[in-house]
Design a protein around this motif. Structure first.
Motif, PDB file in Angstrom:
ATOM      1  N   ASN A  34       0.802  -1.213   0.000  1.00 66.01           N
ATOM      2  CA  ASN A  34       0.000   0.000   0.000  1.00 66.01           C
ATOM      3  C   ASN A  34       0.838   1.268   0.000  1.00 66.01           C
ATOM      4  O   ASN A  34       0.339   2.334  -0.364  1.00 66.01           O
ATOM      5  N   THR A  35       2.111   1.172   0.423  1.00 62.90           N
ATOM      6  CA  THR A  35       2.950   2.361   0.481  1.00 62.90           C
ATOM      7  C   THR A  35       3.775   2.561  -0.782  1.00 62.90           C
ATOM      8  O   THR A  35       4.555   3.493  -0.861  1.00 62.90           O
ATOM      9  N   ILE A  36       3.635   1.695  -1.791  1.00 64.79           N
ATOM     10  CA  ILE A  36       4.340   1.880  -3.053  1.00 64.79           C
ATOM     11  C   ILE A  36       3.802   3.125  -3.748  1.00 64.79           C
ATOM     12  O   ILE A  36       2.596   3.287  -3.915  1.00 64.79           O
ATOM     13  N   ASP A  37       4.690   4.015  -4.143  1.00 62.14           N
ATOM     14  CA  ASP A  37       4.288   5.238  -4.837  1.00 62.14           C
ATOM     15  C   ASP A  37       4.139   4.934  -6.324  1.00 62.14           C
ATOM     16  O   ASP A  37       5.130   4.817  -7.039  1.00 62.14           O
ATOM     17  N   GLU A  38       2.921   4.827  -6.789  1.00 59.25           N
ATOM     18  CA  GLU A  38       2.663   4.441  -8.172  1.00 59.25           C
ATOM     19  C   GLU A  38       2.845   5.588  -9.160  1.00 59.25           C
ATOM     20  O   GLU A  38       2.668   5.413 -10.359  1.00 59.25           O
TER      21      GLU A  38
END
Length: 214
Positions: A34-38
């Motif tokens: 959820n913390t991956i910066d897309e």
């Protein structure tokens, strides 16, 4: 009876602790995903996309409404190019140029160009960021082409600065209005940020395009 009750309580406590331990790695994994910066652009990735991403992979990553193949004009419309638009018709729309446009298996580069785009680098550069911020990061002067034509604002050299070998490329622009008098920056010419007349206009020159070669 008391011994049996105490035993049951201890068993329940042990089982609860075990379940908590089993859940922890999963919760941690979920939090990491959820913390991956897309919308982050790095030297080797464009959000969730990397050099090995093919069209089949894009269909797994994105909704079908966010993908669109299009045939667009190349520079000066001398020829046509088959490209793929991702996040189609949103503020984060970007264009994928393929090395093998017929097969969509090898990405050449990706370009974002919309003003309200969320795409950004780890240094905080994004579309609309001032040229001054790019200069500060590079540490040396920047050479680019004049504005107002197909190759306008293309950066040709970072003069050996920090960004000289970066696969992330930036295109510049200067918004114009009817009262604008800075015509010296227009046309097919080479401009340098050390030039006095360019320095005067630095605050109004911005990043208009971000590209990544993969």
């Amino acid at each position: 009876m008391k011994k049996i009750t105490l035993t049951i309580i201890l068993i329940c406590i042990l089982m609860a602790c075990k379940n908590k331990q089993n859940k922890a790695p999963q919760d941690e994994k979920k939090q990491t995903i959820n913390t991956i910066d897309e919308t982050l652009i790095t030297d080797s990735t464009w959000g969730l996309i990397n050099a090995t991403t093919q069209f089949a992979d894009l269909k797994k990553l994105l909704d079908s409404t966010q993908l669109k193949d299009e045939r667009i004009c190349g520079p000066e419309c001398i020829d046509s190019i088959d490209v793929t638009k991702i996040y189609y018709d949103t503020k984060n729309e970007a264009i994928i140029y393929w090395q093998d446009s017929a097969y969509h298996k090898k990405i050449a580069f990706i370009t974002a160009y919309k003003e309200a785009s969320d795409w950004h680098t780890s240094d905080g550069l994004k579309i609309g960021s001032p040229l001054i911020a790019l200069l500060r990061l590079n540490g040396k002067a920047i050479t680019f082409s004049g504005f107002g034509w197909d190759y306008g604002g293309a950066i040709s050299s970072y003069q050996g600065g920090k960004l000289e070998t970066s696969p992330i490329e930036f295109g510049l622009d200067k918004p114009y209005n009817e009262k604008d008098t800075s015509i010296a920056l227009l046309g097919d010419q080479v401009l340098n940020t050390d030039s006095p007349f360019v320095k005067k206009e630095l605050p109004s020159i911005i990043i208009r395009r971000i590209s990544l070669s993969l």
